[in-house]
Scaffold this motif. Structure first.
Motif, PDB file in Angstrom:
ATOM      1  N   ILE A 184     -25.467  -0.118   3.486  1.00 44.27           N
ATOM      2  CA  ILE A 184     -25.247  -0.690   2.157  1.00 44.27           C
ATOM      3  C   ILE A 184     -25.585  -2.178   2.194  1.00 44.27           C
ATOM      4  O   ILE A 184     -24.994  -2.941   2.957  1.00 44.27           O
ATOM      5  N   GLY A 185     -26.557  -2.569   1.372  1.00 39.96           N
ATOM      6  CA  GLY A 185     -26.964  -3.965   1.340  1.00 39.96           C
ATOM      7  C   GLY A 185     -28.024  -4.208   0.295  1.00 39.96           C
ATOM      8  O   GLY A 185     -28.543  -3.268  -0.330  1.00 39.96           O
ATOM      9  N   ILE A 231     -23.084  -8.334   0.824  1.00 46.16           N
ATOM     10  CA  ILE A 231     -22.114  -7.476   0.150  1.00 46.16           C
ATOM     11  C   ILE A 231     -20.770  -8.200   0.048  1.00 46.16           C
ATOM     12  O   ILE A 231     -20.210  -8.637   1.058  1.00 46.16           O
ATOM     13  N   ALA A 232     -20.247  -8.296  -1.180  1.00 47.08           N
ATOM     14  CA  ALA A 232     -18.990  -9.005  -1.421  1.00 47.08           C
ATOM     15  C   ALA A 232     -17.804  -8.150  -0.998  1.00 47.08           C
ATOM     16  O   ALA A 232     -17.910  -6.922  -0.850  1.00 47.08           O
ATOM     17  N   GLU A 233     -16.664  -8.803  -0.849  1.00 44.57           N
ATOM     18  CA  GLU A 233     -15.468  -8.110  -0.390  1.00 44.57           C
ATOM     19  C   GLU A 233     -15.020  -7.021  -1.364  1.00 44.57           C
ATOM     20  O   GLU A 233     -14.556  -5.964  -0.942  1.00 44.57           O
ATOM     21  N   HIS A 234     -15.151  -7.272  -2.690  1.00 43.41           N
ATOM     22  CA  HIS A 234     -14.732  -6.246  -3.639  1.00 43.41           C
ATOM     23  C   HIS A 234     -15.639  -5.021  -3.566  1.00 43.41           C
ATOM     24  O   HIS A 234     -15.201  -3.888  -3.798  1.00 43.41           O
ATOM     25  N   VAL A 239     -16.198   0.752  -1.454  1.00 44.51           N
ATOM     26  CA  VAL A 239     -16.753   1.736  -0.522  1.00 44.51           C
ATOM     27  C   VAL A 239     -15.637   2.355   0.317  1.00 44.51           C
ATOM     28  O   VAL A 239     -15.575   3.583   0.497  1.00 44.51           O
ATOM     29  N   ARG A 240     -14.743   1.518   0.817  1.00 43.81           N
ATOM     30  CA  ARG A 240     -13.627   2.037   1.620  1.00 43.81           C
ATOM     31  C   ARG A 240     -12.758   2.986   0.800  1.00 43.81           C
ATOM     32  O   ARG A 240     -12.286   4.011   1.305  1.00 43.81           O
ATOM     33  N   ALA A 241     -12.575   2.667  -0.470  1.00 45.85           N
ATOM     34  CA  ALA A 241     -11.776   3.540  -1.335  1.00 45.85           C
ATOM     35  C   ALA A 241     -12.444   4.890  -1.508  1.00 45.85           C
ATOM     36  O   ALA A 241     -11.768   5.931  -1.534  1.00 45.85           O
ATOM     37  N   ALA A 242     -13.770   4.903  -1.615  1.00 46.45           N
ATOM     38  CA  ALA A 242     -14.492   6.171  -1.759  1.00 46.45           C
ATOM     39  C   ALA A 242     -14.322   7.037  -0.515  1.00 46.45           C
ATOM     40  O   ALA A 242     -14.141   8.256  -0.612  1.00 46.45           O
ATOM     41  N   PHE A 243     -14.347   6.422   0.653  1.00 42.57           N
ATOM     42  CA  PHE A 243     -14.155   7.183   1.884  1.00 42.57           C
ATOM     43  C   PHE A 243     -12.700   7.632   2.018  1.00 42.57           C
ATOM     44  O   PHE A 243     -12.434   8.732   2.516  1.00 42.57           O
ATOM     45  N   ASP A 244     -11.767   6.798   1.574  1.00 49.01           N
ATOM     46  CA  ASP A 244     -10.354   7.201   1.603  1.00 49.01           C
ATOM     47  C   ASP A 244     -10.128   8.436   0.733  1.00 49.01           C
ATOM     48  O   ASP A 244      -9.404   9.361   1.131  1.00 49.01           O
TER      49      ASP A 244
END
Length: 359
Positions: A184-185, A231-234, A239-244
């Protein structure tokens, strides 16, 4: 169990792939290593780049044959009752060399003995034997139980008749090993080159702007996510939420610099799922033109310095390559190779670590 017995086990291991300084590629291989008395057997072979026959990318029928051979349910591949324990990670051909041993039944036990380096059909034990390794005597019940779990349709009636089928190496929770990376970039050209390099060394890679449109069934196939520096922190949080939501926990990688071999090394480290206590290369720091390296067993270590100049040209230089004994080591680095913003990649059989040079 008698004191004469050694314990036998299996654990995930990795032969890290990578883009080498000379432009060549080293293929990534996941495999199961043999754990004898709590320690990887491969670590007793100080300067060997090899994998066991129990590799995740071996076709299922061949994988099953390898397991059955180790169980002494199939004929040995070499004369004199010799079996391949470790082979070439690139081609697995005997002509490249292999560690072999006699595997035999001895009453209620299984014995591995007469380890040797072999490049032809027969072994010369006097010249090529590993005289300091083995013999190992294993309790047959424990030995068979460890290997049988790699086979599908294991017979449960206790008669030892193991069914055939597709074999694969799995994580501890039973899911297949995930050797795919989501990139992702914003710098598509860099991501495309990185994806091509990863695919060349046998790691799947796909490029996306985010993970919102990636179906959960596909998200679960990724073992790592690599973020570009823009890629910004938000965005990372999304992305992390999608994997969670998909119920998986990949390794997350923040790219250090747009240097392909460096990014490949970062991703290789992230994909390493071998137990921490069974890794050879455990520590890497670099500061003031000196590297600190820690290894758990004698092995060959290579340190490569990477940097980009003002014109964004990549410079790479091998700043150390040699055999290190178990323990902590301080290694001086070439000041010219590490000037400016630079990074150090440490590589040994089975592992790779990356660190920026601190000033």
């Amino acid at each position: 169990m008698s004191a004469a017995h050694a314990t036998f086990g299996l654990a995930p291991a990795m032969r890290a792939g990578g883009v080498l300084v000379n432009g060549a590629y080293q293929v990534h291989r996941d495999f199961m290593d043999f754990i004898v008395d709590g320690h990887p057997l491969l670590h007793q072979l100080a300067d060997l780049d090899a994998v066991s026959p129990l590799a995740s990318d071996v076709p299922p029928a061949i994988f099953t044959t390898h397991v059955r051979r180790l169980l002494l349910e199939a004929a040995p591949p070499l004369p004199d009752g010799r079996y391949v324990i470790y082979g070439c990670p690139e081609c697995e051909g005997l002509e490249c060399g292999a560690v072999t041993a006699v595997i035999e039944r001895d009453g209620p036990d299984i014995v591995w003995r007469d380890f040797a380096w072999q490049t032809t059909e027969t072994a010369d034990l006097e010249r090529d034997g590993y005289h300091g390794i083995g013999p190992f005597r294993f309790d047959a019940g424990q030995y068979r139980a460890e290997l049988a779990r790699l086979l599908p349709d294991t017979d449960e009636d206790g008669d030892g008749d193991l069914g055939a089928g597709s074999a694969a190496i799995h994580e501890d929770d039973g899911r297949p090993l995930r050797r795919r990376v989501l990139l992702i970039g914003a710098r598509v050209a860099v991501l495309a080159k990185l994806a091509a390099a990863l695919r060349t060394i046998n790691i799947g890679a796909e490029i996306a702007e985010d993970a919102d449109r990636v179906p959960p069934v596909e998200i679960r196939t990724y073992g790592a996510v690599a973020f570009g520096r823009s890629i910004a922190e938000h965005q990372k949080a999304a992305v992390r939420a999608a994997f969670d939501r998909a119920g998986v926990e990949p390794a997350y990688v923040d790219g250090l610099a747009p240097i392909i071999p460096l990014l490949v090394a970062q991703i290789e480290h992230a994909l390493d799922r071998s137990p921490l206590e069974q890794r050879r290369l455990t520590r890497l720091v670099a500061a003031d033109d000196e590297a600190g390296v820690e290894v758990t067993s004698t092995c060959r270590v290579q340190l490569v310095a990477y940097r980009q100049d003002r014109l964004h040209r990549t410079h790479a230089e091998v700043v150390f390559e040699g055999l290190l004994e178990a323990g902590k080591h301080r290694i001086p680095l070439d000041e010219k190779a590490t000037r400016g913003r630079s990074f150090i990649v440490a590589r040994t059989m089975g592992g790779v670590l990356v660190t920026p040079m601190a000033r």
